[in-house]
Design a protein around this motif. Structure first.
Motif, PDB file in Angstrom:
ATOM      1  N   LEU A  10      -3.419  42.665 -12.791  1.00  0.00           N
ATOM      2  CA  LEU A  10      -1.879  41.747 -11.953  1.00  0.00           C
ATOM      3  C   LEU A  10      -0.512  42.425 -12.465  1.00  0.00           C
ATOM      4  O   LEU A  10      -0.535  42.604 -13.016  1.00  0.00           O
ATOM      5  CB  LEU A  10      -1.592  40.641 -13.477  1.00  0.00           C
ATOM      6  CG  LEU A  10      -2.708  39.429 -13.787  1.00  0.00           C
ATOM      7  CD1 LEU A  10      -2.671  38.603 -14.826  1.00  0.00           C
ATOM      8  CD2 LEU A  10      -3.391  39.171 -12.332  1.00  0.00           C
ATOM      9  N   SER A  24      -4.406  48.119  -3.888  1.00  0.00           N
ATOM     10  CA  SER A  24      -5.614  47.679  -4.507  1.00  0.00           C
ATOM     11  C   SER A  24      -5.818  46.335  -4.124  1.00  0.00           C
ATOM     12  O   SER A  24      -6.919  45.541  -4.217  1.00  0.00           O
ATOM     13  CB  SER A  24      -5.098  46.872  -5.882  1.00  0.00           C
ATOM     14  OG  SER A  24      -4.858  47.939  -6.812  1.00  0.00           O
ATOM     15  N   ASP A  49       1.700  40.022 -14.269  1.00  0.00           N
ATOM     16  CA  ASP A  49       2.115  40.216 -14.868  1.00  0.00           C
ATOM     17  C   ASP A  49       3.690  40.294 -15.394  1.00  0.00           C
ATOM     18  O   ASP A  49       4.297  41.013 -15.557  1.00  0.00           O
ATOM     19  CB  ASP A  49       1.677  41.543 -15.647  1.00  0.00           C
ATOM     20  CG  ASP A  49       1.921  41.871 -17.118  1.00  0.00           C
ATOM     21  OD1 ASP A  49       1.726  40.988 -17.831  1.00  0.00           O
ATOM     22  OD2 ASP A  49       0.790  43.139 -17.858  1.00  0.00           O
ATOM     23  N   TRP A 290      -2.760  57.100  -5.354  1.00  0.00           N
ATOM     24  CA  TRP A 290      -2.511  57.258  -3.460  1.00  0.00           C
ATOM     25  C   TRP A 290      -1.281  57.976  -4.350  1.00  0.00           C
ATOM     26  O   TRP A 290      -0.186  57.352  -4.798  1.00  0.00           O
ATOM     27  CB  TRP A 290      -1.742  56.292  -2.485  1.00  0.00           C
ATOM     28  CG  TRP A 290      -3.093  55.343  -2.457  1.00  0.00           C
ATOM     29  CD1 TRP A 290      -3.694  54.378  -2.728  1.00  0.00           C
ATOM     30  CD2 TRP A 290      -3.633  55.756  -0.787  1.00  0.00           C
ATOM     31  NE1 TRP A 290      -4.366  54.392  -1.315  1.00  0.00           N
ATOM     32  CE2 TRP A 290      -4.481  55.366  -0.794  1.00  0.00           C
ATOM     33  CE3 TRP A 290      -2.833  57.753   0.286  1.00  0.00           C
ATOM     34  CZ2 TRP A 290      -5.385  55.533   0.339  1.00  0.00           C
ATOM     35  CZ3 TRP A 290      -4.331  57.650   0.812  1.00  0.00           C
ATOM     36  CH2 TRP A 290      -4.911  56.219   1.246  1.00  0.00           C
TER      37      TRP A 290
HETATM   38  N1  MSP Z   1       0.132  45.124 -15.311  1.00  0.00           N
HETATM   39  C1  MSP Z   1      -0.475  45.535 -15.736  1.00  0.00           C
HETATM   40  C2  MSP Z   1      -1.790  45.703 -15.078  1.00  0.00           C
HETATM   41  C3  MSP Z   1      -2.341  44.288 -15.978  1.00  0.00           C
HETATM   42  S1  MSP Z   1      -3.912  43.912 -15.405  1.00  0.00           S
HETATM   43  C4  MSP Z   1      -4.032  42.645 -16.758  1.00  0.00           C
HETATM   44  C5  MSP Z   1      -0.446  46.693 -14.281  1.00  0.00           C
HETATM   45  N2  MSP Z   1       0.540  46.890 -13.661  1.00  0.00           N
HETATM   46  S2  MSP Z   1       1.147  47.414 -12.323  1.00  0.00           S
HETATM   47  O1  MSP Z   1       2.841  46.964 -11.828  1.00  0.00           O
HETATM   48  O2  MSP Z   1       1.588  48.725 -13.075  1.00  0.00           O
HETATM   49  O3  MSP Z   1       0.118  47.318 -11.487  1.00  0.00           O
HETATM   50  C6  MSP Z   1      -0.453  48.453 -11.508  1.00  0.00           C
HETATM   51  C7  MSP Z   1      -2.061  48.527 -10.589  1.00  0.00           C
HETATM   52  O4  MSP Z   1      -1.522  49.185  -9.159  1.00  0.00           O
HETATM   53  C8  MSP Z   1      -3.032  50.326 -10.356  1.00  0.00           C
HETATM   54  O5  MSP Z   1      -4.133  49.885 -11.808  1.00  0.00           O
HETATM   55  C9  MSP Z   1      -3.679  49.984  -9.322  1.00  0.00           C
HETATM   56  O6  MSP Z   1      -4.540  49.307  -8.807  1.00  0.00           O
HETATM   57  C10 MSP Z   1      -1.964  50.217  -8.440  1.00  0.00           C
HETATM   58  N3  MSP Z   1      -1.373  50.581  -8.053  1.00  0.00           N
HETATM   59  C11 MSP Z   1      -0.179  51.439  -8.678  1.00  0.00           C
HETATM   60  N4  MSP Z   1       0.388  52.895  -8.299  1.00  0.00           N
HETATM   61  C12 MSP Z   1      -0.936  53.067  -7.866  1.00  0.00           C
HETATM   62  C13 MSP Z   1      -1.405  54.056  -6.575  1.00  0.00           C
HETATM   63  N5  MSP Z   1      -0.232  55.076  -6.741  1.00  0.00           N
HETATM   64  N6  MSP Z   1      -2.239  54.559  -5.588  1.00  0.00           N
HETATM   65  C14 MSP Z   1      -3.315  53.093  -6.104  1.00  0.00           C
HETATM   66  N7  MSP Z   1      -2.461  52.139  -6.488  1.00  0.00           N
HETATM   67  C15 MSP Z   1      -2.026  52.155  -8.143  1.00  0.00           C
HETATM   68  O7  MSP Z   1      -0.525  48.304 -14.910  1.00  0.00           O
END
Ligand code: MSP
Length: 652
Positions: A10, A24, A49, A290
């Motif tokens: 999320l 993702s 989130d 990435w």
């Molecule tokens: N809010 C938390 C997750 C809570 S789950 C109950 C969070 N959010 S986030 O916005 O930071 O998103 C993280 C997710 O986005 C990573 O786990 C991944 O799936 C995706 N990505 C964010 N940056 C990324 C890259 N540069 N490359 C690939 N996926 C990445 O963490």
């Protein structure tokens, strides 16, 4: 029908989605489409989130209430997923009432089992990761993001994570499929073997969270809150019919996460669930990041890539194909526009696109647009049988790879078929056969064989490039709905004869590489030059104070606009010549939607005069115009003075 429940993380609502978040969600979408074609009833959940200190800070920075801010960014996420055709079934926002109810229910269950107590935390805390830092780097920084943590002391409610060490290790041993890929599993195991400390699950430092039921001063720790989204989104905590859905769908079959949040999902999450006596998800699948020029993408580095420009220039299928073909799940990959367009041109336009248009155009021309009758088996030539064998192998190999979510090798397996078919056409030369009436039966067999191979490749490509695959399917004259084709039934020999082809059109026109790269870069620049709501903040940038000396480094001056014109091919950009008293310079500004060029000539504006020069759309920009960003769309409003001021005057 067996069910398959899968989730993405999320996403935080500090800033709009970039290519990483998009990746993702695209992986999950491809898996969902594949599983549906394997006869599963798929439920695909994604969401946002929205609580926690970072979101509260980002909202403050944007001068918005946290909820209003979260509403805007969550809408960006939903809009982008829609634009990209990502078909999720559930979108959970952690500020929804159904989620609040679920968090409290999970908490009550954990507490009832005796795993909650009140204690004191005195130590380091990383605001950016919302994480207590118990194992800082040698420089004393947060091990996750590398930023300096803050020292804090607070009274909290704790979860007895330490009680789960043994149970978790037992679970990992008994279910090797629980954490994938293998390398990540080993890391998690050694982390848990190193010993687990109890985890604080409440916060008093801020109010933007779900209130802790027993103590008003506290809100829930954002990870306890957010992880519960995987339950609340399918009915946990509801007393209505949704509760039955939860009973039917939980545990999740697959939870997809980026590598930086594996610990939360593979350690904390199963421990919370065990404490609440709920079953554990079957698999936590981790993927890599990435990178941009081998560095992490971040707003402060200014190297964020977004999906929108790629979608507009190359199309969603081109983007999906590149992301799924070029990343081996679990490893990091370097993002490059160059590779993206090269892949598009070579694999999609040349190989697959050409195969489709050559085959279909010849059927149209030589058989009046109806799929021809192939000769009986005995009359077929060796190359026909060889192609059929490659197709059968490709069906098996692609599915084996997709089954373990390895899209890169699944696509290689399909490309073995595409290459075999292109070679088949070159060798059998149907355009030569067409010249002799006596070879008509052979021509029919060759084109039927090519079209049958194309049909199989298209079905196997649907999870990755759904829109192009659907178009080719219709062009082949197939009436079945491709999304509902069951891959278990896919085999050689099913192409109907005498079926009317649909209108034949190129699915992947060749792209002029330098031109499209320039176009994507320009759109990217436009997004930066004219920010829309939510983009002016970032997860990477919690509020930082500047000293007066730091502020003094910014040289803002009054300037007069001498000339202004639109930048061709853009809607937002103006090219201005501005007079600073001792020099005239060029500035490119994203204000064309709010100001016509002729309105600006002779106007006094404020310029950041010592901003590092940069190129926007290939044009040199020497400075930046200062404007207020107003309303949801971030409409720019230029700064004015209540009395006349001389050109060149400095703002301090
Ligand atoms: N809010 C938390 C997750 C809570 S789950 C109950 C969070 N959010 S986030 O916005 O930071 O998103 C993280 C997710 O986005 C990573 O786990 C991944 O799936 C995706 N990505 C964010 N940056 C990324 C890259 N540069 N490359 C690939 N996926 C990445 O963490």
């Amino acid at each position: 029908m067996p069910k398959f429940y899968l989730t993405t993380p999320l996403y935080y609502v500090n800033a709009r989605p970039h290519i990483g978040h998009t990746y993702s969600t695209i992986v999950a979408d491809a898996i969902a489409r594949y599983k549906r074609m394997r006869g599963f009833e798929v439920v695909f959940l994604t969401g946002t989130d929205e609580h926690g200190e970072t979101v509260a800070r980002s909202a403050r920075k944007a001068a918005k209430e946290p909820q209003a801010f979260a509403d805007e960014v969550a809408a960006h996420y939903q809009q982008l997923w829609k634009t990209l055709g990502l078909e999720y079934d559930q979108f959970i926002r952690t500020t929804e009432p159904r989620h609040d109810a679920a968090v409290k229910k999970l908490f009550r269950a954990v507490k009832k089992s005796g795993y909650i107590y009140k204690g004191k935390y005195d130590g380091l805390y990383c605001v950016s990761c919302e994480l207590y830092v118990t194992d800082p780097t040698p420089e004393g920084n947060c091990p996750t993001c590398g930023r300096p943590p803050e020292r804090i002391e607070e009274e909290n409610y704790f979860f007895k994570l330490s009680s789960f060490e043994k149970k978790l290790l037992e679970h990992y041993a008994k279910h090797p499929e629980f954490i994938q890929p293998e390398t990540r599993r080993n890391e998690v195991i050694s982390f848990v073997e190193g010993g687990l400390r109890d985890l604080s699950i409440s916060r008093t430092r801020f109010r933007w969270g779900i209130p802790y039921p027993d103590d008003e001063k506290h809100v829930f720790y954002v990870w306890f809150d957010a992880l519960t989204g995987y339950l609340s989104g399918i009915g946990y905590g509801s007393s209505g019919p949704e509760a039955n859905e939860f009973a039917r769908l939980w545990p999740a079959d697959l939870q997809l996460v980026g590598k930086e949040i594996v610990r939360f999902h593979a350690v904390y999450w199963p421990a919370f669930l065990m404490a609440a006596k709920l079953p554990l998800p079957k698999t936590i699948l981790e993927h890599g990041h990435w990178l941009m020029e081998l560095e992490k993408m971040s707003k402060s580095r200014g190297n964020i890539v977004r999906a929108e420009p790629i979608h507009r220039v190359v199309g969603t299928d081109g983007l999906r194909y590149f992301l799924l073909r070029d990343m081996v799940l679990g490893q990091d990959s370097n993002f490059s526009y160059d590779v993206l367009v090269t892949r598009y041109n070579s694999d999609l336009a040349n190989d697959f696109g050409n195969l489709a248009s050559r085959t279909l155009t010849m059927i149209e021309r030589y058989f009046a647009g109806k799929t021809p009758y192939p000769s009986a088996g005995a009359d077929r030539a060796r190359p026909d049988a060889e192609v059929a064998t490659v197709a059968e192998q490709s069906i098996t190999a692609a599915q084996q790879a997709y089954d373990v979510y390895n899209f890169a090798s699944g696509l290689e397996a399909v490309w073995a078929l595409v290459a075999a078919l292109n070679k088949y056409l070159v060798e059998t030369e149907p355009w030569v056969l067409a010249e002799e009436e006596t070879k008509r039966a052979r021509l029919a067999t060759v084109l039927w064989t090519a079209a049958e191979g194309l049909r199989i490749a298209t079905a196997l490509l649907y999870p990755v490039i759904p829109s192009a695959a659907e178009r080719v399917w219709r062009q082949l004259g197939l009436e079945s709905e491709l999304a509902r084709v069951n891959l278990d039934d896919l085999s050689w020999g099913q192409l109907p004869t005498n079926a009317h082809l649909g209108k034949v059109e190129a699915v992947f026109p060749r792209l002029d590489k330098p031109a499209v790269i320039e176009q994507m870069r320009a759109l990217e620049e436009e997004m930066v030059a004219a920010p829309v709501a939510g983009s002016n903040t970032s997860a990477d940038e919690p509020k930082t104070w500047v000293t007066i000396d730091e502020f003094a480094k910014v040289e803002m001056r009054v300037a007069e606009v001498r000339a202004a014109e639109r930048v061709p091919g853009t809607t937002k950009l103006l090219k201005l010549q501005v007079d600073l008293g001792n020099e005239v310079r060029q500035v490119v500004a994203g204000i064309a939607e709010a100001y016509a060029p002729e309105q600006l000539v002779g106007k006094k504006v404020v310029i950041v005069a010592n901003l590092q020069p940069r190129k926007i759309r290939g044009l040199e920009s020497n400075g930046m115009i200062v404007a207020a960003s107003v309303g949801d769309q971030g409409r720019p409003v230029l700064v004015t003075f209540t009395e006349d001021v001389p050109v060149g005057a400095r703002l301090k």
